[in-house]
Design an enzyme around this catalytic site. Sequence first.
Site, PDB file in Angstrom:
ATOM      1  N   GLU A 120       0.692  -1.327   0.208  1.00 41.76           N
ATOM      2  CA  GLU A 120       0.060   0.097  -0.282  1.00 41.76           C
ATOM      3  C   GLU A 120       1.037   1.146   0.123  1.00 41.76           C
ATOM      4  O   GLU A 120       1.674   1.548   0.881  1.00 41.76           O
ATOM      5  CB  GLU A 120      -0.880   0.088   1.210  1.00 41.76           C
ATOM      6  CG  GLU A 120      -1.833   0.999   1.178  1.00 41.76           C
ATOM      7  CD  GLU A 120      -2.833   1.391   2.318  1.00 41.76           C
ATOM      8  OE1 GLU A 120      -2.537   0.859   3.442  1.00 41.76           O
ATOM      9  OE2 GLU A 120      -3.670   2.164   2.150  1.00 41.76           O
TER      10      GLU A 120
ATOM     11  N   ASP B 254       5.005   4.557   3.663  1.00 41.04           N
ATOM     12  CA  ASP B 254       4.642   6.225   3.800  1.00 41.04           C
ATOM     13  C   ASP B 254       5.976   6.752   4.149  1.00 41.04           C
ATOM     14  O   ASP B 254       6.832   6.063   4.911  1.00 41.04           O
ATOM     15  CB  ASP B 254       3.449   6.455   4.572  1.00 41.04           C
ATOM     16  CG  ASP B 254       2.899   7.760   4.328  1.00 41.04           C
ATOM     17  OD1 ASP B 254       1.335   7.626   3.777  1.00 41.04           O
ATOM     18  OD2 ASP B 254       3.373   8.930   4.625  1.00 41.04           O
TER      19      ASP B 254
ATOM     20  N   ASP C 227      -2.200  11.918  -3.199  1.00 37.81           N
ATOM     21  CA  ASP C 227      -2.385  13.284  -3.471  1.00 37.81           C
ATOM     22  C   ASP C 227      -2.222  13.259  -4.731  1.00 37.81           C
ATOM     23  O   ASP C 227      -1.418  12.748  -5.589  1.00 37.81           O
ATOM     24  CB  ASP C 227      -1.114  13.835  -3.105  1.00 37.81           C
ATOM     25  CG  ASP C 227      -0.747  13.647  -1.413  1.00 37.81           C
ATOM     26  OD1 ASP C 227      -1.859  13.974  -0.837  1.00 37.81           O
ATOM     27  OD2 ASP C 227      -0.014  13.296  -0.946  1.00 37.81           O
TER      28      ASP C 227
ATOM     29  N   LYS D  59      -0.150  19.565 -10.167  1.00 39.15           N
ATOM     30  CA  LYS D  59       0.990  20.577 -10.868  1.00 39.15           C
ATOM     31  C   LYS D  59       1.859  19.745 -11.620  1.00 39.15           C
ATOM     32  O   LYS D  59       2.407  20.203 -12.463  1.00 39.15           O
ATOM     33  CB  LYS D  59       1.791  21.345  -9.706  1.00 39.15           C
ATOM     34  CG  LYS D  59       0.885  22.477  -9.444  1.00 39.15           C
ATOM     35  CD  LYS D  59       1.572  23.287  -8.687  1.00 39.15           C
ATOM     36  CE  LYS D  59       0.666  24.690  -7.886  1.00 39.15           C
ATOM     37  NZ  LYS D  59       1.377  25.214  -6.757  1.00 39.15           N
TER      38      LYS D  59
ATOM     39  N   ASP E  78     -10.486  10.288  -3.919  1.00 37.77           N
ATOM     40  CA  ASP E  78     -11.689  10.919  -4.263  1.00 37.77           C
ATOM     41  C   ASP E  78     -11.614  12.148  -5.425  1.00 37.77           C
ATOM     42  O   ASP E  78     -12.575  12.885  -5.586  1.00 37.77           O
ATOM     43  CB  ASP E  78     -11.638  11.859  -2.672  1.00 37.77           C
ATOM     44  CG  ASP E  78     -10.484  12.693  -2.856  1.00 37.77           C
ATOM     45  OD1 ASP E  78      -9.187  12.064  -2.573  1.00 37.77           O
ATOM     46  OD2 ASP E  78     -10.450  13.910  -3.028  1.00 37.77           O
TER      47      ASP E  78
ATOM     48  N   TYR F  74      -8.801   6.927   6.486  1.00 35.97           N
ATOM     49  CA  TYR F  74      -8.923   8.284   7.165  1.00 35.97           C
ATOM     50  C   TYR F  74      -9.184   9.231   6.362  1.00 35.97           C
ATOM     51  O   TYR F  74     -10.235  10.094   6.487  1.00 35.97           O
ATOM     52  CB  TYR F  74      -7.849   8.548   7.867  1.00 35.97           C
ATOM     53  CG  TYR F  74      -7.687   9.888   8.715  1.00 35.97           C
ATOM     54  CD1 TYR F  74      -8.495  10.109   9.910  1.00 35.97           C
ATOM     55  CD2 TYR F  74      -7.012  10.872   7.931  1.00 35.97           C
ATOM     56  CE1 TYR F  74      -8.374  11.144  10.351  1.00 35.97           C
ATOM     57  CE2 TYR F  74      -7.199  12.392   8.773  1.00 35.97           C
ATOM     58  CZ  TYR F  74      -7.855  12.252   9.879  1.00 35.97           C
ATOM     59  OH  TYR F  74      -8.059  13.599  10.647  1.00 35.97           O
ATOM     60  N   TYR F  75      -8.680   9.361   5.278  1.00 36.87           N
ATOM     61  CA  TYR F  75      -8.805  10.353   4.351  1.00 36.87           C
ATOM     62  C   TYR F  75     -10.179  10.095   3.666  1.00 36.87           C
ATOM     63  O   TYR F  75     -10.857  11.251   3.136  1.00 36.87           O
ATOM     64  CB  TYR F  75      -7.775  10.550   3.181  1.00 36.87           C
ATOM     65  CG  TYR F  75      -6.517  11.692   3.857  1.00 36.87           C
ATOM     66  CD1 TYR F  75      -6.557  13.004   3.265  1.00 36.87           C
ATOM     67  CD2 TYR F  75      -5.623  11.248   4.645  1.00 36.87           C
ATOM     68  CE1 TYR F  75      -5.677  13.659   3.810  1.00 36.87           C
ATOM     69  CE2 TYR F  75      -4.628  12.129   5.128  1.00 36.87           C
ATOM     70  CZ  TYR F  75      -4.602  13.453   4.792  1.00 36.87           C
ATOM     71  OH  TYR F  75      -3.769  14.219   5.114  1.00 36.87           O
ATOM     72  N   GLU F  76     -10.188   9.089   3.125  1.00 40.99           N
ATOM     73  CA  GLU F  76     -11.738   8.821   2.422  1.00 40.99           C
ATOM     74  C   GLU F  76     -12.897   9.045   3.256  1.00 40.99           C
ATOM     75  O   GLU F  76     -13.763   9.561   2.676  1.00 40.99           O
ATOM     76  CB  GLU F  76     -11.581   7.146   2.240  1.00 40.99           C
ATOM     77  CG  GLU F  76     -13.117   6.560   1.751  1.00 40.99           C
ATOM     78  CD  GLU F  76     -13.009   5.148   1.312  1.00 40.99           C
ATOM     79  OE1 GLU F  76     -11.910   4.380   1.679  1.00 40.99           O
ATOM     80  OE2 GLU F  76     -13.891   4.871   0.679  1.00 40.99           O
TER      81      GLU F  76
HETATM   82  C1  LIG Z   1      -3.879  11.975   1.147  1.00 42.21           C
HETATM   83  S1  LIG Z   1      -2.759  10.995   2.206  1.00 42.21           S
HETATM   84  C2  LIG Z   1      -3.566   9.456   2.257  1.00 42.21           C
HETATM   85  C3  LIG Z   1      -3.394   8.524   3.442  1.00 42.21           C
HETATM   86  C4  LIG Z   1      -4.202   7.147   3.498  1.00 42.21           C
HETATM   87  N1  LIG Z   1      -3.836   6.483   2.093  1.00 42.21           N
HETATM   88  C5  LIG Z   1      -5.701   7.595   3.509  1.00 42.21           C
HETATM   89  O1  LIG Z   1      -6.302   7.143   2.714  1.00 42.21           O
HETATM   90  O2  LIG Z   1      -6.016   8.068   4.676  1.00 42.21           O
HETATM   91  C6  LIG Z   1      -1.371  10.669   1.167  1.00 42.21           C
HETATM   92  C7  LIG Z   1      -0.270   9.995   1.872  1.00 42.21           C
HETATM   93  O3  LIG Z   1       0.856   9.641   0.727  1.00 42.21           O
HETATM   94  C8  LIG Z   1       1.948   9.829   1.769  1.00 42.21           C
HETATM   95  N2  LIG Z   1       2.900  10.296   0.431  1.00 42.21           N
HETATM   96  C9  LIG Z   1       2.718  11.094  -0.570  1.00 42.21           C
HETATM   97  N3  LIG Z   1       3.641  11.261  -1.433  1.00 42.21           N
HETATM   98  C10 LIG Z   1       4.667  10.444  -0.955  1.00 42.21           C
HETATM   99  C11 LIG Z   1       5.986  10.066  -1.331  1.00 42.21           C
HETATM  100  N4  LIG Z   1       6.409  10.434  -2.388  1.00 42.21           N
HETATM  101  N5  LIG Z   1       6.696   9.270  -0.393  1.00 42.21           N
HETATM  102  C12 LIG Z   1       6.103   8.676   0.511  1.00 42.21           C
HETATM  103  N6  LIG Z   1       4.742   8.970   1.044  1.00 42.21           N
HETATM  104  C13 LIG Z   1       4.146   9.748   0.329  1.00 42.21           C
HETATM  105  C14 LIG Z   1       1.770  11.177   2.471  1.00 42.21           C
HETATM  106  O4  LIG Z   1       2.737  11.247   3.608  1.00 42.21           O
HETATM  107  C15 LIG Z   1       0.493  10.801   2.957  1.00 42.21           C
HETATM  108  O5  LIG Z   1       0.385  10.005   4.149  1.00 42.21           O
END
Ligand SMILES: C[S@@+](CC[C@H](N)C(=O)[O-])C[C@H]1O[C@@H](n2cnc3c(N)ncnc32)[C@H](O)[C@@H]1O
Length: 252
Positions: A51, A76, A125, A129, A159, A200-202
């Site tokens: 994941e 992460d 994310d 950009k 989302d 959590y984000y969902e």
């Molecule tokens: C919007 S959050 C979603 C977290 C989780 N999957 C959720 O749905 O609740 C995006 C996660 O991706 C991690 N992340 C984004 N880009 C990353 C990268 N290049 N390397 C490691 N982690 C990354 C961020 O630290 C963050 O915890």
Amino acid sequence: MGKNKLEKFADMRAYPHVFEYPYSVVDNVPFEMKGHWGRDFFKNDNPIVLELGCGRGEYTVGLARRYPDKNFIGVDIKGARMWTGATEAYREGLANVAFLRTNIEIIERFFATGEVSEIWLTFSDPQMKKATKRLTSTYFMERYRKFLVDGGLVHVKTDSNFMFTYTRYMLEHNHLPVEFLTDDLYHSGLVDDILGIRTYYEQQWLDRGLTIKYVKFRLPQDGALQEPDIEIELDDYRSYNRSKRSGLQTSK
Ligand SMILES: C[S@@+](CC[C@H](N)C(=O)[O-])C[C@H]1O[C@@H](n2cnc3c(N)ncnc32)[C@H](O)[C@@H]1O
């Protein structure tokens, strides 16, 4: 009372199933378990599922509970978030879970050819950009190919209309086989025990009335991948500044 960040970081350092290798570390210390996760950590040859951008690791832990015959690794860079899933797995004694704290940009340093069978991208994310930062860009697909089995499954739950549209174009442009695709998962009739796991984000996005999109596709090894040249409408709700994003706590 809950633990503060420093206490969580201390737990993470002590957990036997957590590996912390951000850029700064892995440059100096080679990752010796590359190619040997099964033999050296999980002690079996079961398929490995990642994941990426796991946050609190809801999918990593949720899938591990449901599939004891597979191994799951949440990846992460944010240790305090990952602590939640790492702690749950530890307390439950889940032997098929690990967490890797690193930058996904260097993910191929941790896994050998064919070592991973499946990837989940959960609420990544959208990186509106810059295409090369998007976890479904061809830039990342080429990285995943270095360790994913030929035709390995990739699941994207999001989302973001931007991320979903971009991913669809990327798949079409490169003729990657799509197994399922819906722009409204919870009204698609597709939701099952697995797709119904809520991160959590969902939950934050659902609370704001956004629909959840999902696509599952295969990533074959053959054929050069090309980045689609398209313009996509931006997600307007993401250009709000932080103070206007009531109820959405993105800093945890
Ligand atoms: C919007 S959050 C979603 C977290 C989780 N999957 C959720 O749905 O609740 C995006 C996660 O991706 C991690 N992340 C984004 N880009 C990353 C990268 N290049 N390397 C490691 N982690 C990354 C961020 O630290 C963050 O915890």
